[in-house]
Design an enzyme around this catalytic site. Structure first.
Site, PDB file in Angstrom:
ATOM      1  N   TYR A   1      -9.169   1.794  16.385  1.00 58.90           N
ATOM      2  CA  TYR A   1      -8.379   2.607  15.137  1.00 58.90           C
ATOM      3  C   TYR A   1      -8.397   4.107  15.196  1.00 58.90           C
ATOM      4  O   TYR A   1      -7.489   4.726  15.327  1.00 58.90           O
ATOM      5  CB  TYR A   1      -9.003   2.030  13.580  1.00 58.90           C
ATOM      6  CG  TYR A   1      -8.224   2.519  12.517  1.00 58.90           C
ATOM      7  CD1 TYR A   1      -6.955   2.060  12.334  1.00 58.90           C
ATOM      8  CD2 TYR A   1      -8.696   3.758  11.850  1.00 58.90           C
ATOM      9  CE1 TYR A   1      -6.246   2.672  11.220  1.00 58.90           C
ATOM     10  CE2 TYR A   1      -8.059   4.195  10.717  1.00 58.90           C
ATOM     11  CZ  TYR A   1      -6.736   3.562  10.319  1.00 58.90           C
ATOM     12  OH  TYR A   1      -6.071   4.233   9.278  1.00 58.90           O
TER      13      TYR A   1
ATOM     14  N   GLY B   1       0.484  -1.305  -0.101  1.00 62.17           N
ATOM     15  CA  GLY B   1      -0.052   0.041   0.073  1.00 62.17           C
ATOM     16  C   GLY B   1       0.830   1.027  -0.199  1.00 62.17           C
ATOM     17  O   GLY B   1       1.594   1.539  -0.717  1.00 62.17           O
TER      18      GLY B   1
ATOM     19  N   LYS C   1      -5.258   6.637  16.090  1.00 65.14           N
ATOM     20  CA  LYS C   1      -4.974   7.625  15.037  1.00 65.14           C
ATOM     21  C   LYS C   1      -5.038   9.144  15.737  1.00 65.14           C
ATOM     22  O   LYS C   1      -4.110   9.850  15.391  1.00 65.14           O
ATOM     23  CB  LYS C   1      -5.724   7.452  13.718  1.00 65.14           C
ATOM     24  CG  LYS C   1      -5.454   6.174  12.928  1.00 65.14           C
ATOM     25  CD  LYS C   1      -3.849   6.075  12.523  1.00 65.14           C
ATOM     26  CE  LYS C   1      -3.662   4.950  11.724  1.00 65.14           C
ATOM     27  NZ  LYS C   1      -2.165   4.905  11.369  1.00 65.14           N
TER      28      LYS C   1
ATOM     29  N   ILE D   1      -7.911   5.257   1.002  1.00 64.24           N
ATOM     30  CA  ILE D   1      -7.156   5.280  -0.255  1.00 64.24           C
ATOM     31  C   ILE D   1      -7.258   3.621  -0.478  1.00 64.24           C
ATOM     32  O   ILE D   1      -7.281   2.928   0.447  1.00 64.24           O
ATOM     33  CB  ILE D   1      -5.777   5.460   0.384  1.00 64.24           C
ATOM     34  CG1 ILE D   1      -5.715   6.587   0.918  1.00 64.24           C
ATOM     35  CG2 ILE D   1      -4.580   5.277  -0.698  1.00 64.24           C
ATOM     36  CD1 ILE D   1      -5.903   8.113   0.330  1.00 64.24           C
TER      37      ILE D   1
ATOM     38  N   ASP E   1       9.085  -5.762  13.357  1.00 66.15           N
ATOM     39  CA  ASP E   1       7.889  -5.621  14.254  1.00 66.15           C
ATOM     40  C   ASP E   1       7.778  -4.200  14.909  1.00 66.15           C
ATOM     41  O   ASP E   1       8.520  -4.367  15.731  1.00 66.15           O
ATOM     42  CB  ASP E   1       7.185  -6.705  14.889  1.00 66.15           C
ATOM     43  CG  ASP E   1       6.170  -6.588  15.511  1.00 66.15           C
ATOM     44  OD1 ASP E   1       5.591  -5.521  15.594  1.00 66.15           O
ATOM     45  OD2 ASP E   1       5.636  -7.647  16.068  1.00 66.15           O
TER      46      ASP E   1
HETATM   47  N1  LIG Z   1      -5.606   3.012   3.201  1.00 64.37           N
HETATM   48  C1  LIG Z   1      -6.345   3.906   3.828  1.00 64.37           C
HETATM   49  O1  LIG Z   1      -7.688   4.363   3.511  1.00 64.37           O
HETATM   50  C2  LIG Z   1      -5.579   4.762   4.956  1.00 64.37           C
HETATM   51  C3  LIG Z   1      -6.439   5.760   5.471  1.00 64.37           C
HETATM   52  C4  LIG Z   1      -6.007   6.548   6.508  1.00 64.37           C
HETATM   53  C5  LIG Z   1      -4.646   6.046   7.244  1.00 64.37           C
HETATM   54  N2  LIG Z   1      -3.965   4.976   6.581  1.00 64.37           N
HETATM   55  C6  LIG Z   1      -2.842   4.602   7.332  1.00 64.37           C
HETATM   56  O2  LIG Z   1      -1.734   4.579   6.436  1.00 64.37           O
HETATM   57  C7  LIG Z   1      -0.568   3.441   6.698  1.00 64.37           C
HETATM   58  C8  LIG Z   1      -0.687   2.324   5.654  1.00 64.37           C
HETATM   59  O3  LIG Z   1      -1.706   1.913   5.450  1.00 64.37           O
HETATM   60  P1  LIG Z   1      -2.045   0.965   4.149  1.00 64.37           P
HETATM   61  O4  LIG Z   1      -3.490   1.400   3.637  1.00 64.37           O
HETATM   62  O5  LIG Z   1      -0.987   1.138   3.137  1.00 64.37           O
HETATM   63  O6  LIG Z   1      -2.028  -0.339   4.770  1.00 64.37           O
HETATM   64  P2  LIG Z   1      -1.623  -1.976   4.247  1.00 64.37           P
HETATM   65  O7  LIG Z   1      -2.370  -2.958   5.016  1.00 64.37           O
HETATM   66  O8  LIG Z   1      -1.814  -1.913   2.753  1.00 64.37           O
HETATM   67  O9  LIG Z   1      -0.098  -1.855   4.508  1.00 64.37           O
HETATM   68  C9  LIG Z   1       0.263  -1.878   6.023  1.00 64.37           C
HETATM   69  C10 LIG Z   1       1.685  -2.585   6.220  1.00 64.37           C
HETATM   70  O10 LIG Z   1       1.933  -2.538   7.535  1.00 64.37           O
HETATM   71  C11 LIG Z   1       2.530  -3.808   7.647  1.00 64.37           C
HETATM   72  N3  LIG Z   1       2.377  -3.898   9.252  1.00 64.37           N
HETATM   73  C12 LIG Z   1       1.295  -4.273  10.080  1.00 64.37           C
HETATM   74  N4  LIG Z   1       1.538  -4.398  11.283  1.00 64.37           N
HETATM   75  C13 LIG Z   1       2.999  -4.053  11.548  1.00 64.37           C
HETATM   76  C14 LIG Z   1       3.863  -4.316  12.495  1.00 64.37           C
HETATM   77  N5  LIG Z   1       3.708  -4.515  13.762  1.00 64.37           N
HETATM   78  N6  LIG Z   1       5.294  -4.083  12.200  1.00 64.37           N
HETATM   79  C15 LIG Z   1       5.664  -3.764  10.797  1.00 64.37           C
HETATM   80  N7  LIG Z   1       4.803  -3.657   9.746  1.00 64.37           N
HETATM   81  C16 LIG Z   1       3.367  -4.135  10.246  1.00 64.37           C
HETATM   82  C17 LIG Z   1       1.581  -4.737   7.027  1.00 64.37           C
HETATM   83  O11 LIG Z   1       2.262  -5.895   6.952  1.00 64.37           O
HETATM   84  C18 LIG Z   1       1.490  -3.963   5.630  1.00 64.37           C
HETATM   85  O12 LIG Z   1       2.594  -4.299   4.881  1.00 64.37           O
HETATM   86  C19 LIG Z   1      -1.190   2.836   8.053  1.00 64.37           C
HETATM   87  O13 LIG Z   1      -0.778   3.536   9.205  1.00 64.37           O
HETATM   88  C20 LIG Z   1      -2.754   3.309   7.974  1.00 64.37           C
HETATM   89  O14 LIG Z   1      -3.527   3.246   9.131  1.00 64.37           O
HETATM   90  C21 LIG Z   1      -4.434   4.213   5.603  1.00 64.37           C
END
Ligand SMILES: NC(=O)c1ccc[n+]([C@@H]2O[C@H](COP(=O)([O-])OP(=O)(O)OC[C@H]3O[C@@H](n4cnc5c(N)ncnc54)[C@H](O)[C@@H]3O)[C@@H](O)[C@H]2O)c1
Length: 251
Positions: free
Chosen positions: A154, A17, A158, A189, A60
């Site tokens: 969640y 992502g 945040k 997203i 992690d």
């Molecule tokens: N996608 C959205 O709509 C959205 C909206 C607001 C905020 N975010 C934030 O953006 C960030 C990325 O989200 P995304 O949508 O790319 O999610 P995603 O699930 O595609 O990617 C998240 C990644 O974090 C890794 N991860 C999870 N726990 C972990 C840990 N303990 N240690 C190391 N890695 C770990 C996962 O393996 C994954 O590769 C997150 O913090 C999320 O909360 C996303």
């Protein structure tokens, strides 16, 4: 092509992502990128897509020992750290209200989404300081500004990241550390996480219609904001909130 040339930047959760798109863009713009994730195949795939100036380390982010190891390795191998993107996070299970959430789920959410960011700042700041200064970007969310009835833990996590970012920013600024710290707040997203909160096509269409700009964001839309905050173009920016959400927070 060189907005972050010569910088060494750590991106957590970069196996998927937003983290993957950010790692790719930073590398395209001249940075050496350390890709970390608990998902080894995902992280290795990101490094392969970058095809140079990147390496993967399993981490992690909720574990302090992992942070010590990763930062020590970066200082030993790359010799410096200029930027840190605290991106790793989780969102599920969906839906989970304050009434259905278990203590175990609540604690897991906070240990990754909040403790992970705390540890990143705790161990990242001294490394960036010793490299002459730099920038930290913490991934928060639109959820930090709104009630999130179906994502109770969640939203709380945040909100904590949004506030903690300002604390780190001001503490570092007042102490003359030359380490900036800002939060980024994505709307909806299209990533595995984003898709996970829209169980079917009907729900997806409903969410799409609620976005003023008329469509979902792509991971690159967030990556461009992070690139700006990591680069020296934002040298006077600290403790701020960059909302990238297609207008949702302005309604
Ligand atoms: N996608 C959205 O709509 C959205 C909206 C607001 C905020 N975010 C934030 O953006 C960030 C990325 O989200 P995304 O949508 O790319 O999610 P995603 O699930 O595609 O990617 C998240 C990644 O974090 C890794 N991860 C999870 N726990 C972990 C840990 N303990 N240690 C190391 N890695 C770990 C996962 O393996 C994954 O590769 C997150 O913090 C999320 O909360 C996303």
């Amino acid at each position: 092509m060189s907005r972050v040339a010569g910088k060494v930047v750590l991106v957590t959760g970069a196996g998927s992502g937003i983290g993957r798109a950010t790692a790719r863009l930073l590398a395209d713009e001249g940075a050496t990128v350390i890709v970390t994730d608990i998902n080894r195949p995902g992280g290795l795939e990101t490094v392969q897509q970058i095809g140079g100036r990147a390496r993967f380390e399993e981490q992690d982010t909720s574990r302090e020992a992992d942070w010590k190891q990763v930062i020590d390795d970066i200082l030993a191998r790359e010799g410096r750290l200029d930027g840190l993107v605290n991106n790793a996070g989780i969102a599920g299970p969906y839906p989970s209200t304050f009434e259905s959430e278990t203590v175990e789920q609540w604690q897991r959410m906070l240990s990754i989404n909040v403790q992970g960011v705390f540890l990143g700042c705790k161990h990242g700041v001294p490394a960036i300081r010793s490299s002459g200064g730099g920038s930290i970007v913490n991934l928060s969310s639109l959820a930090a500004f709104l009630g999130t009835p179906n994502l109770a833990a969640y939203g709380a996590s945040k909100g904590a990241v949004r506030q903690f970012t300002k604390t780190v920013a001001i503490d570092c600024a007042r102490k003359g550390y030359k380490v900036r710290c800002n939060s980024v707040h994505p709307g909806v997203i299209l990533t595995p996480m984003g898709e996970g909160i829209m169980p079917d096509d009907k729900a997806k269409e409903r969410v799409r219609r609620s976005i003023p700009i008329g469509d979902f964001g792509a991971p690159q839309d967030i990556a461009y904001g992070i690139l700006y905050l990591i680069s020296d173009e934002s040298r006077f920016v600290t403790g701020t909130e960059l909302v990238i959400d297609g207008g949702m927070n302005a309604i």
